[in-house]
Design an enzyme around this catalytic site. Structure first.
Site, mmCIF file in Angstrom:
data_model
loop_
_atom_site.group_PDB
_atom_site.id
_atom_site.type_symbol
_atom_site.label_atom_id
_atom_site.label_comp_id
_atom_site.label_asym_id
_atom_site.label_seq_id
_atom_site.Cartn_x
_atom_site.Cartn_y
_atom_site.Cartn_z
ATOM 1 N N ARG A 150 0.823 -1.216 0.000
ATOM 2 C CA ARG A 150 0.000 0.000 0.000
ATOM 3 C C ARG A 150 0.857 1.266 0.000
ATOM 4 O O ARG A 150 0.557 2.232 -0.728
ATOM 5 C CB ARG A 150 -0.927 -0.003 1.209
ATOM 6 C CG ARG A 150 -1.952 1.121 1.221
ATOM 7 C CD ARG A 150 -3.015 0.892 0.163
ATOM 8 N NE ARG A 150 -2.734 1.529 -1.101
ATOM 9 C CZ ARG A 150 -3.219 1.128 -2.268
ATOM 10 N NH1 ARG A 150 -3.992 0.069 -2.329
ATOM 11 N NH2 ARG A 150 -2.926 1.767 -3.369
ATOM 12 N N ASP B 230 -1.433 38.333 -12.359
ATOM 13 C CA ASP B 230 -2.384 37.527 -11.593
ATOM 14 C C ASP B 230 -3.805 37.667 -12.111
ATOM 15 O O ASP B 230 -4.356 38.773 -12.183
ATOM 16 C CB ASP B 230 -2.330 37.951 -10.123
ATOM 17 C CG ASP B 230 -3.180 37.068 -9.232
ATOM 18 O OD1 ASP B 230 -3.114 35.835 -9.390
ATOM 19 O OD2 ASP B 230 -3.919 37.603 -8.400
ATOM 20 N N GLU C 240 3.758 40.284 -7.835
ATOM 21 C CA GLU C 240 2.421 39.998 -8.334
ATOM 22 C C GLU C 240 1.705 41.309 -8.663
ATOM 23 O O GLU C 240 1.623 42.216 -7.820
ATOM 24 C CB GLU C 240 1.634 39.229 -7.277
ATOM 25 C CG GLU C 240 0.201 38.907 -7.672
ATOM 26 C CD GLU C 240 -0.560 38.263 -6.542
ATOM 27 O OE1 GLU C 240 -0.475 37.029 -6.406
ATOM 28 O OE2 GLU C 240 -1.230 38.997 -5.770
ATOM 29 N N LYS D 75 1.805 25.071 -3.920
ATOM 30 C CA LYS D 75 0.562 24.460 -3.437
ATOM 31 C C LYS D 75 0.728 22.948 -3.411
ATOM 32 O O LYS D 75 0.206 22.213 -4.247
ATOM 33 C CB LYS D 75 -0.610 24.885 -4.318
ATOM 34 C CG LYS D 75 -0.908 26.376 -4.215
ATOM 35 C CD LYS D 75 -2.008 26.798 -5.157
ATOM 36 C CE LYS D 75 -2.266 28.300 -5.052
ATOM 37 N NZ LYS D 75 -3.299 28.747 -6.010
ATOM 38 N N LYS E 299 3.339 39.896 -2.900
ATOM 39 C CA LYS E 299 1.943 39.741 -3.283
ATOM 40 C C LYS E 299 1.104 40.854 -2.663
ATOM 41 O O LYS E 299 1.631 41.759 -1.997
ATOM 42 C CB LYS E 299 1.450 38.352 -2.871
ATOM 43 C CG LYS E 299 2.329 37.216 -3.421
ATOM 44 C CD LYS E 299 1.753 35.855 -3.180
ATOM 45 C CE LYS E 299 0.647 35.562 -4.159
ATOM 46 N NZ LYS E 299 0.183 34.141 -4.048
#
Length: 281
Positions: A102, A218, A197, A137, A169
């Site tokens: 597994r 963005d 960004e 991410k 950002k």
């Protein structure tokens, strides 16, 4: 020399921690049902068309529990294979191999799933001149493996973490007071790679004037991306990011951007359908 090396990744520690999570105090099923000296001959195969990633890691799980296992890896990392393709043949102690099954399959299914989705996105922008990037991410603890899988699918890695480039950002800009001030502070800190960004065309010149080395455009529509690319005029690389889907990536890439980054490569890729079956040679 280890059979699989990846910078910053400890294969032995990963295998040990994964098996400890799954096996715990022992595999009660295998220990009860399988004779101690039974031999397992098996084949790992793909049930779908996939791009392969993670077979050496899967092999490490089997070797961890049966150091004398015989393993033949039958596909290359990054190889596109058809449904029904044999990926690995192994022969060894049945209890050990079924206990490791597994953990080995989970890993190769997950990484091959990422590589397969990545390859589809790479193929979708072929000929555009744009390069596909992954993002941060990722599942905590699996970043280096997941970014390895995107490379096997043909993408290029974006930042590995917060240390290897600045990415300014909207929240950084809000706290700093302006886009120019945020970039200027990064420049004064001596940071060589400064990604900024922008979500509006009027932010481009202030960011460049302050010292941005890379612009992340963005959530811009293709027409807005084309305007932005023309304004930047090759002064720094441009990256389209945000809301990129398989259905839209070709048009986005055709805008002339240097890069297109896609979070779903590591965030949403379905596991590849790969199995392990008893199959005496």
């Amino acid at each position: 020399m280890p059979l699989f090396e990846l910078a910053g990744f400890d294969l032995d520690a990963f295998v040990a921690a994964t098996l400890a999570e799954d096996v715990g105090s022992g595999d009660v099923t295998a220990n009860a049902v399988i004779p101690e000296d039974a031999v397992f001959d098996g084949v790992m195969d793909s049930r779908d068309a996939i791009t392969v990633a993670g077979l050496p890691i899967a092999a490490a799980f089997f070797r961890a529990l049966d150091p004398t296992v015989e393993i033949a890896v039958l596909a290359q990392e990054g190889e596109a294979v058809a449904p029904g393709c044999d990926l690995m043949r192994l022969r060894g102690n049945a209890r050990a191999l079924l206990t490791a099954e597994r953990s080995a399959l989970n890993t190769v299914q997950h990484l091959s799933g990422i590589a397969t989705m990545t390859r589809a996105y790479v193929d979708a922008i072929a000929g555009s001149g744009a390069t596909l990037l992954d993002t941060r991410k990722t599942i905590p603890g699996l970043r280096r493996l997941e970014k390895y899988a995107t490379r096997m699918g043909g993408a290029r890695n974006h930042r590995m973490g917060l240390w290897d480039a600045a990415m300014i950002k909207d929240n950084h800009i809000a706290v700093a007071g302006s886009i120019g001030e945020a970039v200027a502070r990064a420049v004064r800190a001596g940071i060589g790679s400064i990604i900024v960004e922008v979500d509006r065309i009027d932010q481009i010149e202030p960011a460049l004037a302050a010292g941005a080395t890379h612009l992340l455009l963005d959530n811009m529509a293709p027409a807005q991306l084309r305007t932005a690319v023309a304004l930047v005029a090759g002064r720094v690389p441009t990256e389209a990011s945000g809301g990129v889907r398989f259905e839209t990536i070709a048009e986005i890439a055709a805008s002339g951007v240097t890069y297109v980054s896609v979070g779903r490569l590591t965030q949403s890729a379905p596991a590849a359908d790969i199995g392990l079956d008893f199959a005496p040679a």
